[in-house]
Design an enzyme around this catalytic site. Structure first.
Site, PDB file in Angstrom:
ATOM      1  N   GLY A 131       8.553  -7.046  -2.448  1.00  0.00           N
ATOM      2  CA  GLY A 131       7.982  -8.285  -1.917  1.00  0.00           C
ATOM      3  C   GLY A 131       7.249  -8.028  -0.608  1.00  0.00           C
ATOM      4  N   LYS A 142      -4.197   6.022 -15.606  1.00  0.00           N
ATOM      5  CA  LYS A 142      -4.958   5.599 -16.810  1.00  0.00           C
ATOM      6  C   LYS A 142      -5.610   4.221 -16.618  1.00  0.00           C
ATOM      7  CE  LYS A 142      -1.502   6.932 -20.002  1.00  0.00           C
ATOM      8  NZ  LYS A 142      -0.499   7.280 -19.083  1.00  0.00           N
ATOM      9  N   ASP A 154       2.751  -2.066  -5.898  1.00  0.00           N
ATOM     10  CA  ASP A 154       2.750  -3.179  -4.936  1.00  0.00           C
ATOM     11  C   ASP A 154       1.358  -3.351  -4.325  1.00  0.00           C
ATOM     12  OD1 ASP A 154       5.468  -3.415  -5.410  1.00  0.00           O
ATOM     13  OD2 ASP A 154       5.973  -2.016  -3.807  1.00  0.00           O
TER      14      ASP A 154
END
Ligand code: RIB
Length: 302
Positions: free
Chosen positions: A36, A219, A247
């Site tokens: 977070g 990828k 993130d």
């Protein structure tokens, strides 16, 4: 951002020790982490106004985590210290190829409850976008998704770390963003190739998830919805440490999308933002500024 804050304790070594074996590591890094908090910092660095809803422990790390949010220009008025509880921590092991393995001890993150989200309603209802991950109780995630849906606020869920999930409770989510491992754990389907990822993404859509983005590391990223499936190409870089790249992707994607970019363009930029973060060691400290990103984007997209 409704999510976790951790302190990352990262050890770099050539290989992992076998059971019962002691080896020397190359070096050690202490840094701010938590999925977070990392996504909040990435979004802030990309130029968004960000508020964090989180819980930290009453140890050395708790107040320092709040200070770090403030230093980054993130609204931490809804980050509270829980007495008698440790902060979230993450021992992380990085091999020489940049791959990481992480153990998260949730600590105070596990005490972020639906009632805390209700208390933070004025902050959340003022947001254009709410971003969630799975390092807090799932009931808090489901509760926040419901709030976002009721209020018509864009909602992005990054199901990390993966756990069995009630996809029906996530039906109101605008973007569901697992990586390969998380997609595999949640569906039970193998995700070892782009073709596997396509099948898995289609499965999510059949289960009622509106839009899925499976991040595939070097990828690229796969976007799926009921109108089709698209692979969005990666940007090659010299990778040192992949920790926090997911993130970086989610936090920057939320900002690019919020700026009104078409989703494919927002994903392409998030691919580059995430790739740039792997060129440096650590999580939050490896994220680049918007200025640095824009400079690199100009070169790469010319
Ligand atoms: O995604 C990387 C993050 O996972 C680390 O910062 C660690 O704290 C764990 O939450």
């Amino acid at each position: 951002m409704v999510g976790s804050a951790n302190v990352d304790l990262t050890t770099f070594s050539d290989r992992f020790p076998r059971a019962g074996e002691t080896i020397f590591g190359e070096h050690f890094d202490l840094g701010w982490g938590g999925k977070g908090a990392n996504q909040a910092v990435a979004a802030r660095l990309c130029g968004a106004d960000v508020a964090m809803i989180a819980r930290v422990g009453d140890d050395l790390f708790g107040p320092a985590t709040i200070t770090n949010f403030a230093a980054q220009g993130i609204d931490a008025s809804q980050v509270r210290i829980i007495e008698g509880t440790s902060s979230g921590v993450a021992p992380i092991f990085v091999e020489s190829n940049g791959q990481n393995r992480i153990i998260v001890v949730k600590g105070a993150n596990d005490k972020l409850l639906p009632a805390d989200v209700d208390e933070a309603r004025p902050v959340l209802e003022a947001a254009d976008c709410i971003v969630l991950q799975f390092e807090i109780p799932l009931q808090t995630v489901y509760h926040t998704v419901k709030l976002a849906r009721e209020r018509g606020i864009r909602c992005i869920v990054n199901p990390a770390p993966a756990q069995p999930v009630d996809l029906a409770a996530l039906a109101g989510v605008d973007y569901f963003v697992p990586n390969e491992t998380e997609a595999e754990t949640i569906t039970g389907m193998p995700v070892r190739s782009v073709e596997d990822a396509r099948a898995c993404a289609a499965h999510f859509v059949r289960q009622g998830v509106k839009r899925v983005i499976i991040t595939l590391g070097e990828k690229g990223a796969l976007l799926a919805h009921d109108g089709g499936i698209d692979l969005i190409a990666p940007y090659p870089v010299a990778t040192k440490d992949t920790t926090g790249a997911g993130d970086a992707f989610v936090g920057s994607f939320a900002v690019f999308l919020g700026e009104g970019m078409p989703e494919r363009d927002a994903i392409a930029r998030a691919n580059l933002y995430a790739a740039l973060s792997t060129m440096n060691v650590g999580t939050q400290k490896s994220f680049v500024t918007r200025e640095r990103f824009d400079e690199e984007w100009r070169v790469r997209s010319a």
